[in-house]
Motif scaffolding. Structure first.
Motif, PDB file in Angstrom:
ATOM      1  N   THR A   1     -84.109  45.427 -36.637  1.00  0.00           N
ATOM      2  CA  THR A   1     -84.844  44.351 -35.971  1.00  0.00           C
ATOM      3  C   THR A   1     -85.480  44.891 -34.697  1.00  0.00           C
ATOM      4  O   THR A   1     -84.803  45.548 -33.896  1.00  0.00           O
ATOM      5  CB  THR A   1     -83.909  43.190 -35.608  1.00  0.00           C
ATOM      6  N   LEU A  30     -82.602  37.543 -41.384  1.00  0.00           N
ATOM      7  CA  LEU A  30     -81.693  38.684 -41.364  1.00  0.00           C
ATOM      8  C   LEU A  30     -80.845  38.735 -42.634  1.00  0.00           C
ATOM      9  O   LEU A  30     -80.619  39.812 -43.192  1.00  0.00           O
ATOM     10  CB  LEU A  30     -80.790  38.626 -40.127  1.00  0.00           C
ATOM     11  N   SER A  31     -80.373  37.588 -43.099  1.00  0.00           N
ATOM     12  CA  SER A  31     -79.584  37.561 -44.327  1.00  0.00           C
ATOM     13  C   SER A  31     -80.399  38.076 -45.500  1.00  0.00           C
ATOM     14  O   SER A  31     -79.904  38.838 -46.344  1.00  0.00           O
ATOM     15  CB  SER A  31     -79.081  36.142 -44.615  1.00  0.00           C
ATOM     16  N   LEU A  37     -80.650  41.848 -45.171  1.00  0.00           N
ATOM     17  CA  LEU A  37     -79.395  42.522 -45.498  1.00  0.00           C
ATOM     18  C   LEU A  37     -79.100  42.481 -47.000  1.00  0.00           C
ATOM     19  O   LEU A  37     -78.307  43.288 -47.494  1.00  0.00           O
ATOM     20  CB  LEU A  37     -78.236  41.905 -44.718  1.00  0.00           C
ATOM     21  N   ALA A  46     -80.079  46.543 -41.720  1.00  0.00           N
ATOM     22  CA  ALA A  46     -81.375  45.963 -41.345  1.00  0.00           C
ATOM     23  C   ALA A  46     -81.744  46.442 -39.946  1.00  0.00           C
ATOM     24  O   ALA A  46     -80.871  46.675 -39.104  1.00  0.00           O
ATOM     25  CB  ALA A  46     -81.320  44.437 -41.384  1.00  0.00           C
ATOM     26  N   ASP A  59     -78.304  46.612 -37.633  1.00  0.00           N
ATOM     27  CA  ASP A  59     -77.130  46.081 -38.324  1.00  0.00           C
ATOM     28  C   ASP A  59     -76.876  46.947 -39.547  1.00  0.00           C
ATOM     29  O   ASP A  59     -77.801  47.213 -40.328  1.00  0.00           O
ATOM     30  CB  ASP A  59     -77.354  44.627 -38.749  1.00  0.00           C
ATOM     31  N   ILE A  92     -88.120  41.977 -38.760  1.00  0.00           N
ATOM     32  CA  ILE A  92     -86.848  42.386 -39.359  1.00  0.00           C
ATOM     33  C   ILE A  92     -87.121  43.013 -40.723  1.00  0.00           C
ATOM     34  O   ILE A  92     -87.813  42.416 -41.562  1.00  0.00           O
ATOM     35  CB  ILE A  92     -85.899  41.179 -39.520  1.00  0.00           C
ATOM     36  N   GLN A 105     -77.447  35.382 -34.963  1.00  0.00           N
ATOM     37  CA  GLN A 105     -78.858  35.602 -34.649  1.00  0.00           C
ATOM     38  C   GLN A 105     -79.363  34.639 -33.590  1.00  0.00           C
ATOM     39  O   GLN A 105     -80.128  35.018 -32.703  1.00  0.00           O
ATOM     40  CB  GLN A 105     -79.704  35.466 -35.924  1.00  0.00           C
ATOM     41  N   ARG A 152     -72.838  44.933 -36.258  1.00  0.00           N
ATOM     42  CA  ARG A 152     -73.995  45.055 -35.357  1.00  0.00           C
ATOM     43  C   ARG A 152     -73.818  46.379 -34.633  1.00  0.00           C
ATOM     44  O   ARG A 152     -73.153  46.493 -33.609  1.00  0.00           O
ATOM     45  CB  ARG A 152     -74.052  43.872 -34.405  1.00  0.00           C
ATOM     46  N   SER A 177     -88.713  41.722 -45.977  1.00  0.00           N
ATOM     47  CA  SER A 177     -88.891  41.827 -44.531  1.00  0.00           C
ATOM     48  C   SER A 177     -89.476  40.517 -44.039  1.00  0.00           C
ATOM     49  O   SER A 177     -90.157  39.801 -44.781  1.00  0.00           O
ATOM     50  CB  SER A 177     -89.829  42.984 -44.193  1.00  0.00           C
TER      51      SER A 177
END
Length: 449
Positions: A166, A109-110, A113, A164, A67, A152, A138, A77, A118
């Motif tokens: 993943t 993930l937020s 970002l 990010a 992302d 992540i 997600q 994405r 992590s």
């Protein structure tokens, strides 16, 4: 579902690792070294990231998701890739725009970002009420891909978070560990540096190309005469800048034609080019003198009032004589000679009146040459990027240019210029190219009004 198989050419150079995901310290170091090598060897973001994905899949995971945060702050994405028995496949149906980053979301993930941390995650992480649009995406990702365990990590540049990374595994028994997360962070850090460099490269290229476009002139209208120009920037942004062409009417009715190349390949060369272009315009307009005297005057002034150390240039005057024939007078300061192409395909390099480069002191006087141009002939001015490269000698490039120009003599002028650039420019060219082409009327009595 839309699948696109990744080109086998981006597969890792190193031999594949056994399905067991636990890497030794030596294997981890080798993976990081391979990742660094792939990223620093390429300014093409797509190719570089494809190569990195091919390094980590399947040795570390079954899925890789990248992302990215654009320079305008949007989230995309950018890549979703799976590894299976058939190789690597891009899942284009899962790629595309993403919701904005939530400042309040606690989901992995937020947080990545935002550059906070992590995290390890799984389908259960997103089973509850989603706290952001990204959490919804997600949850969909885990459902569609069947990922059972994921790691992540933020992709950080020197000054900002760029996205990010993943990695996901389909086997629940192969859960990621904190050691895996540390390795992923190292990989993501290298991706971040490469992305920042690529963005810097693109910014520099855009600045140089914008500057070049604004500096290159609109060509004058000359009744009965066709005139067109082309400029191709160098593949490397740092090589953009020094080449230029110019054409403008003079008070007495002649038309001045100029082609030049400031020695150097950067924005400084582009700035120097602008200085010389303006000086030669002013000198040629204000002084009704032969071309070689104007070039000599420019050479004397250049070293005193500009930062340009050296340049090549041709100054020419196109005029109609009393009998209605088109004449060209010119003087060259170390520049590749113009190419004259007859409508019958006969060619000739105008190598007369060639003097030293601008910026070089010499007691040897400069000279001017004059030729009566055949009806319907084409005159080609160009810079050395069209004929010279690291692997191609100058004489080979000039012969290629001559042969291609002869074969294109019957084409209309725009097609002639386009095809000449496409066919003659060396494949390993690392310089910019300027080209100015003039086609005279078939009727020798045609003249500018």
């Amino acid at each position: 579902m839309t699948d696109t198989t990744i080109d086998p050419g981006v597969r890792p150079v190193s031999p594949p690792v056994a399905p067991a995901r636990s890497l030794s310290e030596l294997e981890r170091l080798a993976l990081l070294a391979d990742t660094t090598a792939q990223l620093i060897s390429n300014n093409d973001v797509d190719e570089a990231l494809n190569r990195v994905v091919a390094l980590v899949l399947p040795r570390l995971a079954d899925w890789a998701v990248i992302d990215l945060i654009t320079e305008s702050g949007d989230v995309s994405r950018y890549r979703v890739v799976r590894a299976d028995a058939e190789g690597l496949t891009v899942r284009e149906d899962l790629q595309g725009p993403m919701p904005p980053v939530s400042d309040a979301s606690l989901m992995p993930l937020s947080r990545a970002l935002r550059g906070v941390a992590s995290n390890l995650a799984g389908p259960q992480t997103y089973e509850g009420e989603p706290d952001s649009g990204i959490a919804v995406e997600q949850r969909k990702l885990f459902q569609v891909t069947g990922i059972k365990t994921a790691a992540i990590a933020p992709i950080r540049g020197p000054w900002e978070v760029l996205g990010a990374l993943t990695l996901g595994r389909s086997d629940e028994s192969e859960a990621f560990t904190m050691n895996d997360l540390a390795l992923l962070e190292d990989i993501a850090r290298r991706i971040g540096l490469a992305l920042e460099n690529a963005r810097h490269y693109q910014r520099q290229r855009q600045v140089a190309e914008t500057m070049q476009r604004y500096l290159l002139p609109q060509l004058p209208h000359l009744p009965g005469v066709g005139m067109t120009a082309r400029y191709l920037s160098a593949p490397d942004a740092s090589y953009v800048g020094g080449d230029w062409y110019d054409a403008f009417h003079l008070p007495g009715g002649d038309t001045a034609l100029v082609i030049g190349d400031v020695v150097g390949h950067d924005l400084e060369a582009a700035a120097g080019m602008a200085q010389l272009r303006n000086m030669i315009r002013a000198f040629t307009w204000s002084q009704d003198q032969p071309t070689h005297r104007i070039v000599q005057h420019l050479n004397e002034a250049m070293t005193q009032i500009t930062d340009v150390r050296m340049a090549t240039m041709i100054l020419a005057r196109l005029a109609v004589d009393a009998a209605g024939a088109w004449q060209l007078r010119w003087s060259s300061a170390g520049h590749p000679p113009p190419l004259l192409v007859g409508r019958d395909g006969l060619t000739r390099y105008l190598s007369e009146a060639n003097g030293l480069l601008l910026g070089m002191a010499s007691s040897h006087p400069r000279s001017e040459a004059c030729i009566t141009l055949p009806a319907a002939s084409t005159l080609v001015f160009y810079t050395d990027g069209l004929i010279e490269s690291r692997r191609q000698p100058l004489d080979v490039g000039m012969e290629n240019l001559r042969r291609h120009a002869a074969s294109l003599a019957h084409r209309d002028l725009d097609a002639f210029a386009d095809q000449l650039l496409q066919r003659s420019r060396p494949h390993d060219n690392d310089d910019d190219v300027a080209l100015l082409a003039i086609r005279l009327p078939a009727d020798t009595g045609s003249r500018a009004s």
